[in-house]
Motif scaffolding. Structure first.
Motif, PDB file in Angstrom:
ATOM      1  N   ALA A  23     -18.559  -8.825  62.208  1.00 40.00           N
ATOM      2  CA  ALA A  23     -18.180  -7.612  61.493  1.00 40.00           C
ATOM      3  C   ALA A  23     -18.171  -6.051  61.215  1.00 40.00           C
ATOM      4  N   LYS A  24     -19.765  -6.053  61.147  1.00 40.90           N
ATOM      5  CA  LYS A  24     -20.666  -4.696  61.342  1.00 40.90           C
ATOM      6  C   LYS A  24     -20.810  -4.179  62.320  1.00 40.90           C
ATOM      7  N   THR A  25     -20.771  -4.587  63.890  1.00 43.94           N
ATOM      8  CA  THR A  25     -20.587  -3.891  65.219  1.00 43.94           C
ATOM      9  C   THR A  25     -19.252  -2.944  65.184  1.00 43.94           C
ATOM     10  N   PRO A  26     -20.910  -2.092  65.718  1.00 40.53           N
ATOM     11  CA  PRO A  26     -19.765  -0.579  65.766  1.00 40.53           C
ATOM     12  C   PRO A  26     -18.746  -1.213  66.156  1.00 40.53           C
ATOM     13  N   ALA A  27     -17.163  -0.019  66.631  1.00 39.71           N
ATOM     14  CA  ALA A  27     -16.190  -0.294  67.773  1.00 39.71           C
ATOM     15  C   ALA A  27     -16.350   0.764  68.936  1.00 39.71           C
ATOM     16  N   SER A  28     -17.429   1.127  68.666  1.00 40.33           N
ATOM     17  CA  SER A  28     -17.898   1.673  70.325  1.00 40.33           C
ATOM     18  C   SER A  28     -18.226   0.138  71.202  1.00 40.33           C
ATOM     19  N   ALA A  29     -19.320  -0.494  69.818  1.00 36.92           N
ATOM     20  CA  ALA A  29     -20.221  -1.893  71.167  1.00 36.92           C
ATOM     21  C   ALA A  29     -18.715  -3.132  71.372  1.00 36.92           C
ATOM     22  N   LEU A  30     -18.018  -3.177  70.987  1.00 38.34           N
ATOM     23  CA  LEU A  30     -16.780  -4.079  71.313  1.00 38.34           C
ATOM     24  C   LEU A  30     -15.692  -3.283  72.541  1.00 38.34           C
ATOM     25  N   PRO A  31     -15.763  -4.637  73.386  1.00 37.33           N
ATOM     26  CA  PRO A  31     -14.769  -4.243  74.067  1.00 37.33           C
ATOM     27  C   PRO A  31     -13.680  -3.490  73.903  1.00 37.33           C
ATOM     28  N   THR A  32     -12.875  -3.088  75.136  1.00 36.93           N
ATOM     29  CA  THR A  32     -11.950  -2.176  74.654  1.00 36.93           C
ATOM     30  C   THR A  32     -10.240  -2.887  75.205  1.00 36.93           C
ATOM     31  N   ILE A  33      -9.433  -3.133  75.278  1.00 36.87           N
ATOM     32  CA  ILE A  33      -7.951  -3.079  75.523  1.00 36.87           C
ATOM     33  C   ILE A  33      -6.856  -2.481  75.626  1.00 36.87           C
ATOM     34  N   MET A  34      -5.936  -2.188  76.392  1.00 39.33           N
ATOM     35  CA  MET A  34      -5.024  -1.438  75.673  1.00 39.33           C
ATOM     36  C   MET A  34      -3.747  -2.089  75.647  1.00 39.33           C
ATOM     37  N   VAL A  35      -2.624  -1.927  74.298  1.00 40.47           N
ATOM     38  CA  VAL A  35      -1.985  -2.952  74.022  1.00 40.47           C
ATOM     39  C   VAL A  35      -1.066  -1.331  73.902  1.00 40.47           C
ATOM     40  N   ALA A  37       0.261   1.679  74.822  1.00 40.37           N
ATOM     41  CA  ALA A  37      -0.702   2.686  75.161  1.00 40.37           C
ATOM     42  C   ALA A  37      -1.298   3.187  74.530  1.00 40.37           C
ATOM     43  N   LYS A  38      -2.042   2.031  73.034  1.00 46.70           N
ATOM     44  CA  LYS A  38      -2.810   2.217  72.406  1.00 46.70           C
ATOM     45  C   LYS A  38      -4.123   1.587  73.033  1.00 46.70           C
ATOM     46  N   ARG A  39      -5.215   2.246  72.190  1.00 45.64           N
ATOM     47  CA  ARG A  39      -6.684   1.765  72.784  1.00 45.64           C
ATOM     48  C   ARG A  39      -7.177   0.998  71.448  1.00 45.64           C
ATOM     49  N   LEU A  40      -7.360  -0.876  71.538  1.00 48.06           N
ATOM     50  CA  LEU A  40      -8.167  -1.967  70.707  1.00 48.06           C
ATOM     51  C   LEU A  40      -9.353  -1.935  71.127  1.00 48.06           C
ATOM     52  N   HIS A  41     -10.417  -1.901  70.677  1.00 49.64           N
ATOM     53  CA  HIS A  41     -11.144  -2.848  70.169  1.00 49.64           C
ATOM     54  C   HIS A  41     -11.489  -3.552  69.877  1.00 49.64           C
ATOM     55  N   VAL A  42     -11.374  -5.131  71.170  1.00 54.32           N
ATOM     56  CA  VAL A  42     -11.523  -5.880  69.829  1.00 54.32           C
ATOM     57  C   VAL A  42     -12.990  -7.056  70.253  1.00 54.32           C
ATOM     58  N   GLU A  43     -13.064  -7.986  69.205  1.00 59.97           N
ATOM     59  CA  GLU A  43     -13.837  -9.710  69.184  1.00 59.97           C
ATOM     60  C   GLU A  43     -13.101 -10.369  70.044  1.00 59.97           C
ATOM     61  N   ILE A  44     -14.152 -10.854  71.781  1.00 61.14           N
ATOM     62  CA  ILE A  44     -13.522 -11.677  72.106  1.00 61.14           C
ATOM     63  C   ILE A  44     -14.034 -13.007  71.931  1.00 61.14           C
ATOM     64  N   VAL A  45     -12.843 -14.260  72.021  1.00 61.45           N
ATOM     65  CA  VAL A  45     -13.149 -15.250  70.830  1.00 61.45           C
ATOM     66  C   VAL A  45     -13.060 -16.075  72.471  1.00 61.45           C
ATOM     67  N   GLN A  46     -13.871 -17.104  72.721  1.00 58.84           N
ATOM     68  CA  GLN A  46     -13.786 -18.036  74.135  1.00 58.84           C
ATOM     69  C   GLN A  46     -13.959 -19.150  74.321  1.00 58.84           C
ATOM     70  N   ASN A  47     -14.788 -19.767  73.067  1.00 61.99           N
ATOM     71  CA  ASN A  47     -15.313 -21.380  72.560  1.00 61.99           C
ATOM     72  C   ASN A  47     -14.283 -21.672  70.927  1.00 61.99           C
TER      73      ASN A  47
END
Length: 144
Positions: A23-35, A37-47
């Motif tokens: 939760a403390k990870t800066p948004a700029s370090a998170l992957p970005t998706i487009m929803v 036309a809106k950009r959203l930084h996301v934590e990706i959980v896969q397991n």
């Protein structure tokens, strides 16, 4: 079929340490998706462990961030708000990135399950009202 997997996973506050760090990870370090036309930084959980923990024990979620749950295959999905202090919206997304459903989730409400209407491989959680504030509706496309 993943139904109420969290019901079988006991999560304690000490388990939340890694989530609080994320939760403390800066948004700029998170992957970005487009929803749409809106950009959203996301934590990706896969397991399974990450998916079961989700946003539990978090006290806030920045407005420009969300959590993207990625599953190995499209299947009916079911979520609940156990130990989740933040009001959230959830979008169920098909393999082509199309939002099939958006639902509002109340904090700490363990009495309700939020289920996809069809099998999906992706689920996106954001702050409550984010989709509405950004003009995102069912049928919009998410680009990963």
């Amino acid at each position: 079929m993943l139904v109420m997997a969290c019901a079988f996973y006991q999560c304690s506050p000490r388990d939340s340490d890694s989530r609080m760090q994320a939760a403390k990870t800066p948004a700029s370090a998170l992957p970005t998706i487009m929803v749409g036309a809106k950009r959203l930084h996301v934590e990706i959980v896969q397991n399974d462990e990450e998916r079961m923990r989700g946003l539990m024990y978090r006290e806030q979620l920045p407005e420009t961030e969300g959590m993207l749950f990625v599953f190995e295959a499209a299947q009916l999905q079911s979520f609940w708000m156990r130990n989740t202090f933040i009001a959230l919206d959830i979008a169920f997304i098909d393999a082509n990135g199309k939002i099939l459903d958006i639902q509002h989730m109340a904090p700490l409400d363990e009495t309700k399950s939020y289920r996809s209407s069809a099998p999906v491989p992706y689920v996106l959680e954001v702050n409550a009202g984010w989709f509405e504030r950004n003009g995102i509706k069912v049928g919009e496309v998410v680009k990963f």
